[in-house]
Design a protein around this motif. Structure first.
Motif, short mmCIF file in Angstrom:
data_model
loop_
_atom_site.label_atom_id
_atom_site.label_comp_id
_atom_site.label_asym_id
_atom_site.label_seq_id
_atom_site.Cartn_x
_atom_site.Cartn_y
_atom_site.Cartn_z
N ALA A 121 32.54 24.71 47.72
CA ALA A 121 32.80 24.89 49.15
C ALA A 121 34.14 24.27 49.53
CB ALA A 121 31.68 24.28 49.98
N ALA A 122 34.79 24.91 50.48
CA ALA A 122 35.96 24.32 51.13
C ALA A 122 35.44 23.66 52.39
CB ALA A 122 37.01 25.38 51.44
N ALA A 123 35.27 22.35 52.36
CA ALA A 123 34.56 21.64 53.43
C ALA A 123 35.48 20.66 54.15
CB ALA A 123 33.38 20.87 52.85
N HIS A 124 35.18 20.46 55.42
CA HIS A 124 35.85 19.37 56.15
C HIS A 124 35.49 18.05 55.49
CE1 HIS A 124 37.33 21.73 59.57
NE2 HIS A 124 36.21 22.42 59.49
N HIS A 125 36.48 17.17 55.39
CA HIS A 125 36.24 15.87 54.74
C HIS A 125 35.08 15.14 55.40
CE1 HIS A 125 38.26 12.48 52.35
NE2 HIS A 125 37.11 12.02 52.78
N TRP A 126 35.03 15.17 56.74
CA TRP A 126 33.98 14.45 57.46
C TRP A 126 32.59 15.02 57.17
CZ3 TRP A 126 31.42 17.95 60.29
CH2 TRP A 126 32.13 19.05 60.81
N LEU A 127 32.52 16.29 56.73
CA LEU A 127 31.24 16.93 56.47
C LEU A 127 30.60 16.40 55.18
CD1 LEU A 127 29.24 19.22 57.37
CD2 LEU A 127 30.55 20.75 55.88
N VAL A 128 31.44 15.98 54.23
CA VAL A 128 30.91 15.63 52.91
C VAL A 128 31.35 14.24 52.44
CG1 VAL A 128 30.68 18.03 52.15
CG2 VAL A 128 32.87 16.83 51.84
N ASP A 129 31.98 13.47 53.30
CA ASP A 129 32.52 12.17 52.89
C ASP A 129 31.44 11.26 52.28
OD1 ASP A 129 34.69 10.00 53.00
OD2 ASP A 129 33.06 9.10 54.17
N ASP A 130 30.29 11.19 52.92
CA ASP A 130 29.24 10.30 52.40
C ASP A 130 28.71 10.77 51.04
OD1 ASP A 130 28.18 12.58 53.70
OD2 ASP A 130 26.24 11.60 54.02
N LEU A 131 28.66 12.08 50.85
CA LEU A 131 28.18 12.62 49.58
C LEU A 131 29.18 12.39 48.46
CD1 LEU A 131 26.70 16.00 50.88
CD2 LEU A 131 25.51 13.83 50.50
N MET A 132 30.46 12.39 48.78
CA MET A 132 31.47 12.08 47.76
C MET A 132 31.45 10.61 47.41
SD MET A 132 34.80 14.46 48.48
CE MET A 132 35.17 13.70 50.06
N ARG A 133 31.29 9.76 48.40
CA ARG A 133 31.26 8.31 48.14
C ARG A 133 30.07 7.92 47.26
NH1 ARG A 133 30.16 5.85 52.41
NH2 ARG A 133 30.35 7.37 54.08
N SER A 134 28.98 8.64 47.41
CA SER A 134 27.79 8.34 46.60
C SER A 134 27.83 9.03 45.24
CB SER A 134 26.53 8.77 47.35
OG SER A 134 26.47 10.19 47.46
N GLY A 135 28.84 9.88 45.01
CA GLY A 135 28.95 10.58 43.74
C GLY A 135 28.13 11.84 43.64
N ARG A 136 27.46 12.24 44.73
CA ARG A 136 26.62 13.44 44.68
C ARG A 136 27.47 14.72 44.73
NH1 ARG A 136 22.09 12.62 49.09
NH2 ARG A 136 21.02 14.26 47.91
N LEU A 137 28.67 14.61 45.26
CA LEU A 137 29.64 15.70 45.21
C LEU A 137 30.96 15.14 44.69
CD1 LEU A 137 29.14 17.58 48.62
CD2 LEU A 137 28.13 18.13 46.40
N VAL A 138 31.76 16.01 44.08
CA VAL A 138 33.07 15.57 43.58
C VAL A 138 34.15 16.51 44.12
CG1 VAL A 138 32.15 14.51 41.50
CG2 VAL A 138 32.79 16.92 41.45
N PRO A 139 35.34 15.96 44.40
CA PRO A 139 36.45 16.80 44.87
C PRO A 139 37.08 17.57 43.71
CG PRO A 139 37.14 14.52 44.73
CD PRO A 139 35.68 14.53 44.38
N LEU A 140 37.65 18.71 44.02
CA LEU A 140 38.30 19.56 43.02
C LEU A 140 39.75 19.81 43.40
CD1 LEU A 140 35.47 22.24 42.66
CD2 LEU A 140 35.84 20.24 41.20
N LEU A 141 40.59 20.04 42.39
CA LEU A 141 41.99 20.41 42.60
C LEU A 141 42.65 19.49 43.62
CD1 LEU A 141 41.59 24.31 42.68
CD2 LEU A 141 42.29 22.89 40.75
N ALA A 142 42.55 18.19 43.35
CA ALA A 142 43.00 17.18 44.31
C ALA A 142 44.50 17.26 44.61
CB ALA A 142 42.66 15.79 43.79
N ASP A 143 45.29 17.86 43.71
CA ASP A 143 46.73 17.95 43.93
C ASP A 143 47.11 19.08 44.88
OD1 ASP A 143 47.21 15.82 42.26
OD2 ASP A 143 47.55 17.06 40.49
N TYR A 144 46.14 19.93 45.19
CA TYR A 144 46.40 21.07 46.07
C TYR A 144 45.82 20.78 47.46
CZ TYR A 144 47.55 23.63 41.81
OH TYR A 144 48.12 24.04 40.65
N THR A 145 46.44 21.33 48.48
CA THR A 145 45.95 21.12 49.85
C THR A 145 45.56 22.43 50.50
OG1 THR A 145 48.22 21.22 50.73
CG2 THR A 145 47.34 19.03 50.20
N LEU A 146 44.50 22.37 51.30
CA LEU A 146 44.05 23.49 52.12
C LEU A 146 44.60 23.34 53.53
CD1 LEU A 146 40.32 23.45 51.00
CD2 LEU A 146 41.89 25.35 50.61
#
Length: 308
Positions: A242-267
């Motif tokens: 998913a292309a998600a707003h950071h605020w929508l998934v921030d807690d899930l990324m901090r807990s490791g349940r989701l991971v960011p992809l293609l961090a060098d690219y910006t939407l």
């Protein structure tokens, strides 16, 4: 009815019917019977001596005289409300109701908590929070403030730019273990996309590389949803990327349940704006909530404040 007597109750009923175009909707809003609203309008028209509203089976509209009377009634009600605010200010306590409309997922995940903290400081202020991703008529719906994630240009409202919402690509680690982790924008074409079809252009991702090069990638999949929380649940369940707003998934990324992809690219980011009904902006409790939202929203994950 004595022509010298027009109560604020009659005036409020008339103004809300003029704005909403429906007696039944106003009756529900004011928590009275429809017959009460109808009686208020009839008595008001008798008092002023001219028809103010034109009624059909489908809608109630203003007559020419009613339009002029409506504008004057707005001024009267505004002065009454401001007078009450000034009187309450002598005991340093704002009170009353503020009506706030907000994009649904943003409101549920973040704005509710800001409201709770606000009400802890101002216990006599009630907040009615309406959650919708649809564009609404603030005046007709009786809303004071609206928060919207979209470019806006509403000349009838005061518009305050709050910043931009940063978006990122995310996926569940289990999904990536099954399908592989994309390392280039072009590799996304072989993956399941989770997107919101009600967002214009969501079927194509535009990613900008560090050197400024833009990549346009088809973004399609078997699951689509018109609500951010459904997208959040789908990506968490491993249904795709998913292309998600950071605020929508921030807690899930901090807990490791989701991971960011293609961090060098910006939407492309999304503008976050506040709309304010001009006639309500000067009311103390509305001003207080506006100031609170402006100060606190800038602290939320992925919100980049507008430069001043």
């Amino acid at each position: 009815m004595d022509r010298s007597f027009v109560s604020l109750e009659h005036t409020r009923s008339f103004v809300r019917v003029a704005e909403r175009g429906s007696l039944s909707a106003v009756a529900r809003e004011l928590n009275v019977g429809q017959s009460t609203v109808s009686r208020h309008l009839q008595e008001l028209e008798e008092a002023v001596g001219v028809p103010l509203l034109s009624r059909t089976t489908r809608r109630v509209t203003l007559t020419d005289e009613g339009s002029r009377y409506y504008e004057n009634c707005l001024q009267i009600l505004r002065l009454v409300e401001q007078a009450g605010d000034e009187a309450r200010a002598t005991r340093s306590a704002a009170a009353g109701t503020v009506r706030l409309s907000c994009t649904a997922a943003f409101g549920i995940l973040h704005i509710t908590r800001l409201i709770f903290a606000f009400q802890d400081r101002y216990p006599e202020i009630a907040v009615d929070l309406g959650l919708t991703d649809e564009r609404i008529d603030l005046v007709r719906e009786g809303v004071d403030i609206a928060l919207r994630l979209a470019p806006l240009a509403d000349s009838a409202m005061k518009l305050r730019a709050l910043g931009h919402s940063h978006r990122i690509l995310v996926a569940n680690p289990d999904y990536l273990a099954r399908r592989g982790t994309p390392t280039t924008p072009e590799a996304l074409a072989g993956h399941e996309a989770i997107r919101m079809p009600n967002v214009a252009g969501s079927e194509v991702l535009i990613l900008q590389a560090p050197d400024g090069t833009q990549h346009r990638v088809p973004f399609v999949g078997r699951f689509r949803a018109n609500h951010g929380l459904a997208v959040r649940e789908a990506v968490l369940a491993g249904r795709g990327i998913a292309a998600a707003h950071h605020w929508l998934v921030d807690d899930l990324m901090r807990s490791g349940r989701l991971v960011p992809l293609l961090a060098d690219y910006t939407l492309p980011s999304v503008p976050l704006n506040m709309l304010i009904v001009p006639e309500r902006a000067g009311i103390a409790r509305v001003r207080l909530l506006i100031d609170e939202l402006v100060a606190e929203i800038s602290r939320l994950p992925g919100i980049r404040p507008t430069a001043t």
